[in-house]
Scaffold this motif. Structure first.
Motif, PDB file in Angstrom:
ATOM      1  N   TYR A 144     -30.866  57.425 -59.706  1.00 22.55           N
ATOM      2  CA  TYR A 144     -31.363  58.547 -60.513  1.00 22.55           C
ATOM      3  C   TYR A 144     -31.255  59.849 -59.722  1.00 22.55           C
ATOM      4  CZ  TYR A 144     -33.505  54.848 -63.382  1.00 22.55           C
ATOM      5  OH  TYR A 144     -33.734  53.749 -64.142  1.00 22.55           O
ATOM      6  N   TYR A 145     -31.544  59.767 -58.436  1.00 16.48           N
ATOM      7  CA  TYR A 145     -31.408  60.937 -57.563  1.00 16.48           C
ATOM      8  C   TYR A 145     -29.959  61.412 -57.576  1.00 16.48           C
ATOM      9  CZ  TYR A 145     -30.978  63.544 -53.173  1.00 16.48           C
ATOM     10  OH  TYR A 145     -30.698  64.491 -52.225  1.00 16.48           O
ATOM     11  N   TYR A 146     -29.044  60.479 -57.414  1.00 14.83           N
ATOM     12  CA  TYR A 146     -27.619  60.792 -57.394  1.00 14.83           C
ATOM     13  C   TYR A 146     -27.173  61.369 -58.749  1.00 14.83           C
ATOM     14  CZ  TYR A 146     -22.582  60.065 -56.747  1.00 14.83           C
ATOM     15  OH  TYR A 146     -21.232  60.239 -56.651  1.00 14.83           O
ATOM     16  N   ALA A 147     -27.596  60.726 -59.835  1.00 15.46           N
ATOM     17  CA  ALA A 147     -27.244  61.216 -61.178  1.00 15.46           C
ATOM     18  C   ALA A 147     -27.777  62.628 -61.386  1.00 15.46           C
ATOM     19  CB  ALA A 147     -27.782  60.273 -62.249  1.00 15.46           C
ATOM     20  N   GLY A 148     -29.006  62.860 -60.947  1.00 13.15           N
ATOM     21  CA  GLY A 148     -29.600  64.192 -61.093  1.00 13.15           C
ATOM     22  C   GLY A 148     -28.848  65.238 -60.287  1.00 13.15           C
ATOM     23  N   ALA A 149     -28.454  64.856 -59.073  1.00 10.56           N
ATOM     24  CA  ALA A 149     -27.693  65.788 -58.235  1.00 10.56           C
ATOM     25  C   ALA A 149     -26.341  66.111 -58.867  1.00 10.56           C
ATOM     26  CB  ALA A 149     -27.508  65.199 -56.838  1.00 10.56           C
ATOM     27  N   LEU A 150     -25.649  65.085 -59.360  1.00  9.69           N
ATOM     28  CA  LEU A 150     -24.359  65.318 -60.023  1.00  9.69           C
ATOM     29  C   LEU A 150     -24.533  66.189 -61.262  1.00  9.69           C
ATOM     30  CD1 LEU A 150     -22.492  61.895 -59.926  1.00  9.69           C
ATOM     31  CD2 LEU A 150     -21.924  63.969 -58.671  1.00  9.69           C
ATOM     32  N   CYS A 151     -25.539  65.853 -62.053  1.00  7.12           N
ATOM     33  CA  CYS A 151     -25.787  66.590 -63.298  1.00  7.12           C
ATOM     34  C   CYS A 151     -26.102  68.054 -63.009  1.00  7.12           C
ATOM     35  CB  CYS A 151     -26.932  65.923 -64.056  1.00  7.12           C
ATOM     36  SG  CYS A 151     -27.273  66.661 -65.657  1.00  7.12           S
ATOM     37  N   ASN A 152     -27.009  68.295 -62.078  1.00  6.90           N
ATOM     38  CA  ASN A 152     -27.389  69.669 -61.762  1.00  6.90           C
ATOM     39  C   ASN A 152     -26.208  70.443 -61.195  1.00  6.90           C
ATOM     40  OD1 ASN A 152     -29.432  71.710 -61.696  1.00  6.90           O
ATOM     41  ND2 ASN A 152     -29.465  71.468 -59.481  1.00  6.90           N
ATOM     42  N   THR A 153     -25.433  69.811 -60.330  1.00  2.00           N
ATOM     43  CA  THR A 153     -24.264  70.472 -59.759  1.00  2.00           C
ATOM     44  C   THR A 153     -23.264  70.811 -60.863  1.00  2.00           C
ATOM     45  OG1 THR A 153     -24.572  69.283 -57.687  1.00  2.00           O
ATOM     46  CG2 THR A 153     -22.400  70.268 -58.069  1.00  2.00           C
ATOM     47  N   TYR A 154     -23.018  69.859 -61.761  1.00  2.00           N
ATOM     48  CA  TYR A 154     -22.085  70.080 -62.858  1.00  2.00           C
ATOM     49  C   TYR A 154     -22.555  71.235 -63.749  1.00  2.00           C
ATOM     50  CZ  TYR A 154     -19.297  69.207 -67.037  1.00  2.00           C
ATOM     51  OH  TYR A 154     -18.459  69.357 -68.099  1.00  2.00           O
ATOM     52  N   ILE A 155     -23.837  71.228 -64.088  1.00  2.00           N
ATOM     53  CA  ILE A 155     -24.393  72.277 -64.958  1.00  2.00           C
ATOM     54  C   ILE A 155     -24.270  73.643 -64.287  1.00  2.00           C
ATOM     55  CG2 ILE A 155     -26.562  73.179 -65.901  1.00  2.00           C
ATOM     56  CD1 ILE A 155     -27.248  70.205 -66.608  1.00  2.00           C
ATOM     57  N   LYS A 156     -24.644  73.729 -63.032  1.00  2.00           N
ATOM     58  CA  LYS A 156     -24.556  75.015 -62.325  1.00  2.00           C
ATOM     59  C   LYS A 156     -23.097  75.454 -62.160  1.00  2.00           C
ATOM     60  CE  LYS A 156     -28.894  75.778 -61.867  1.00  2.00           C
ATOM     61  NZ  LYS A 156     -29.504  76.888 -62.592  1.00  2.00           N
ATOM     62  N   TRP A 157     -22.212  74.495 -61.958  1.00  2.00           N
ATOM     63  CA  TRP A 157     -20.785  74.797 -61.854  1.00  2.00           C
ATOM     64  C   TRP A 157     -20.273  75.392 -63.164  1.00  2.00           C
ATOM     65  CZ3 TRP A 157     -16.451  71.095 -63.151  1.00  2.00           C
ATOM     66  CH2 TRP A 157     -15.225  71.530 -62.662  1.00  2.00           C
ATOM     67  N   ILE A 158     -20.660  74.779 -64.274  1.00  2.00           N
ATOM     68  CA  ILE A 158     -20.256  75.310 -65.584  1.00  2.00           C
ATOM     69  C   ILE A 158     -20.820  76.714 -65.782  1.00  2.00           C
ATOM     70  CG2 ILE A 158     -20.653  75.105 -68.074  1.00  2.00           C
ATOM     71  CD1 ILE A 158     -20.399  72.118 -67.813  1.00  2.00           C
ATOM     72  N   LYS A 159     -22.113  76.869 -65.514  1.00  2.00           N
ATOM     73  CA  LYS A 159     -22.760  78.166 -65.727  1.00  2.00           C
ATOM     74  C   LYS A 159     -22.153  79.266 -64.868  1.00  2.00           C
ATOM     75  CE  LYS A 159     -27.369  77.074 -67.374  1.00  2.00           C
ATOM     76  NZ  LYS A 159     -28.800  77.209 -67.056  1.00  2.00           N
TER      77      LYS A 159
END
Length: 181
Positions: A144-159
Motif C-alpha cells: 500500500y505504501y508503494y502503491a501510494g507512492a506511485l500514485c502520488n508521484t504519477y498524479i504530481k507528474w501529471i499536474k
C-alpha cells in the motif's frame, strides 16, 4: 471472463457498453462537475437507456471505479505481453507503468480534478492485494505504501505537465526503493 456483482458474465459487448458509458461520463466531466451531471444527461449523451445504466451501475462513482479497474486490467494484459520489463519494483517495470498510464493521463486528470483520488488509489490497492501480494514477499502495508507512492508521484507528474520522461520518473523512484528481493 469477468463477472458482475450479480453474477452475470460480462461479455465483450457488455464491456464495450460499460466503457462507452464511462468514457461519456469522463467527457462530460471535462465541462461539468460530477455532481452537476445527472444520470439522465449521461444516458442521453451515451445513447443508452436508464435501464442499461442501472443494469451495470448503481452510481456515477461506480462508473469511474469500473473504468479504473478496466485500465488496470488493460495494464495487466499489457505487462503479460512484455517479456523484457522484469518484475514488480524493477526499473524497466516501473518505467513501463508510467509509460502505459501516460496514455491515459487526460482521463486520469479528469478524475484528479474531480477529487476522485480514492477511486484511483483503491484500484491500485486492489491490484496490489490481488496480483502482487500472493506472489511477492512483502506485507500488504508495504505494498500500500508503494502503491501510494506511485500514485502520488504519477498524479504530481501529471499536474506538473509531465515534463520528465517516464524513464526519468522511474529512475527517481527506483533509486529510493529497497532493491533487496
Amino acid at each position: 471472463m469477468r463477472q458482475s456483482e450479480g453474477g452475470t458474465n460480462l461479455t465483450t459487448r457488455n464491456q464495450y457498453i460499460r466503457m462507452h458509458i464511462a468514457k461519456t461520463l469522463i467527457h462530460l466531466m471535462k465541462a461539468k462537475s460530477l455532481e452537476a451531471i445527472t444520470i439522465t444527461s449521461l444516458v442521453k449523451e451515451a445513447n443508452v437507456s436508464r435501464m442499461t445504466f442501472y443494469k451495470y451501475y448503481k452510481s456515477k462513482i461506480e462508473v469511474l471505479s469500473d473504468y479504473m479497474y478496466e485500465l488496470m486490467n488493460a495494464y495487466m494484459e499489457d505487462t503479460k505481453q512484455k517479456t523484457d520489463i522484469g518484475v514488480f519494483r524493477e526499473l524497466k517495470h516501473i518505467c513501463h507503468c508510467f509509460t502505459f498510464f501516460k496514455m491515459y493521463s487526460e482521463e486520469i486528470t479528469v478524475l484528479i480534478e474531480a477529487n476522485m483520488y480514492a477511486v484511483i488509489i483503491d484500484t491500485l490497492n486492489d491490484y496490489m492485494d490481488t496480483y502482487v501480494l500472493p506472489i511477492f514477499p512483502y506485507s500488504k502495508y508495504e505494498l500500500y505504501y508503494y502503491a501510494g507512492a506511485l500514485c502520488n508521484t504519477y498524479i504530481k507528474w501529471i499536474k506538473s505537465g509531465m515534463k520528465e520522461t517516464p524513464e526519468e520518473i522511474a529512475t527517481l523512484i527506483y533509486r529510493h526503493l529497497d532493491t533487496k528481493k
